[in-house]
Design an enzyme around this catalytic site. Sequence first.
Site, PDB file in Angstrom:
ATOM      1  N   THR A  79      48.423  40.032  42.646  1.00 58.13           N
ATOM      2  CA  THR A  79      47.893  38.702  42.463  1.00 58.13           C
ATOM      3  C   THR A  79      46.372  38.834  41.755  1.00 58.13           C
ATOM      4  O   THR A  79      45.349  39.395  42.337  1.00 58.13           O
ATOM      5  CB  THR A  79      47.673  37.683  43.644  1.00 58.13           C
ATOM      6  OG1 THR A  79      48.960  37.513  44.098  1.00 58.13           O
ATOM      7  CG2 THR A  79      47.066  36.432  43.430  1.00 58.13           C
TER       8      THR A  79
ATOM      9  N   LYS B  92      50.902  31.428  40.099  1.00 57.43           N
ATOM     10  CA  LYS B  92      50.480  32.010  41.360  1.00 57.43           C
ATOM     11  C   LYS B  92      49.257  31.172  41.897  1.00 57.43           C
ATOM     12  O   LYS B  92      49.219  30.740  43.204  1.00 57.43           O
ATOM     13  CB  LYS B  92      50.390  33.299  41.409  1.00 57.43           C
ATOM     14  CG  LYS B  92      50.020  34.003  42.819  1.00 57.43           C
ATOM     15  CD  LYS B  92      50.992  33.986  43.943  1.00 57.43           C
ATOM     16  CE  LYS B  92      50.509  34.185  45.117  1.00 57.43           C
ATOM     17  NZ  LYS B  92      50.523  35.731  45.257  1.00 57.43           N
TER      18      LYS B  92
ATOM     19  N   LYS C 127      40.169  36.188  48.354  1.00 57.02           N
ATOM     20  CA  LYS C 127      40.211  36.788  47.205  1.00 57.02           C
ATOM     21  C   LYS C 127      40.823  35.755  46.205  1.00 57.02           C
ATOM     22  O   LYS C 127      40.444  35.708  45.238  1.00 57.02           O
ATOM     23  CB  LYS C 127      41.004  38.126  47.374  1.00 57.02           C
ATOM     24  CG  LYS C 127      40.826  38.965  45.837  1.00 57.02           C
ATOM     25  CD  LYS C 127      42.120  38.909  45.101  1.00 57.02           C
ATOM     26  CE  LYS C 127      43.330  39.491  45.727  1.00 57.02           C
ATOM     27  NZ  LYS C 127      44.367  39.362  45.140  1.00 57.02           N
TER      28      LYS C 127
END
Length: 293
Positions: free
Chosen positions: A100, A175, A243
């Site tokens: 990701t 995502k 993150k």
Amino acid sequence: MATIQTVAFIGLGVMGYPMAGHLAQQGLTTRVYNRTSSKADAWVSEYGGSAHATPREAAEGADLVLVCVGNDDDVRQVTTGENGVLHGMTSGSFLVDHTTASADLALELDAACRQQGIAFLDAPVSGGQQGAENGALTIMCGGQQAHFDTLEPLLAHYARAVTLMGSASSGQLTKMVNQICIVGLVQGLAEGLHFAEQAGLDQQRVIDVVSKGAAGSWQMENRHKTMIADEYEHGFAVDWMRKDLAICLAQARHFDATLPVTALVDQFYADVQRLGGGRWDTSSLLKRLRKAQ
């Protein structure tokens, strides 16, 4: 698929370890690299294949290289860095990034691969460690249709859904939508359970009722029991979600998109980190509310 016989898997964390295992179990020659070499050695002991000292060495001779590491900098180090996989790959091979990461990085890798005649997909995953172990991940891909068509049957070895979302970076953008939706749902679930607890209700009975109606969700079904038990060692860590949310919020600024709930929940996760819960799973938002009492 007949042309893909040898694969290299870079990054054997809680996700990559079982994902690479599924490929090995399908009879593919599997070469692995992990920053902590003992993890790679343990994987080889369990699944066979071979461990290598650098990403470049692992990628040499591989028809397909898959990457699953931590963040943009980690991806650059193992792909375009001095000993990165792109220095060992040949024209006609494939690179898939399951990390990701940012949309900008996906475009950067796509351009670098094009220069070498390498096919590229950005392909972040959802489903967590359990999904990886059970071969039931959801994979969101960005890239060319022909490349996707070749790789989809192979990626399906550890996924229940593999979907091409558009050109390069579309997987990463999708995502981001996934993470935006998750944090709002988890915060709502945490608040609902907290309210039920303060009201003196039987939390399990409450969930048994409301989960059958419009309030039901994957998070409710799979996380409510551990949340009620105040256990937060069951999934994606807060540190990693923060993150990801930093990527989402940066991209939102670029698009001039407004994400007030996401930005707020990101700060709630910062509170969880200050409680020492950086490695707790994302459902630990309830812990924050209980600590406020």
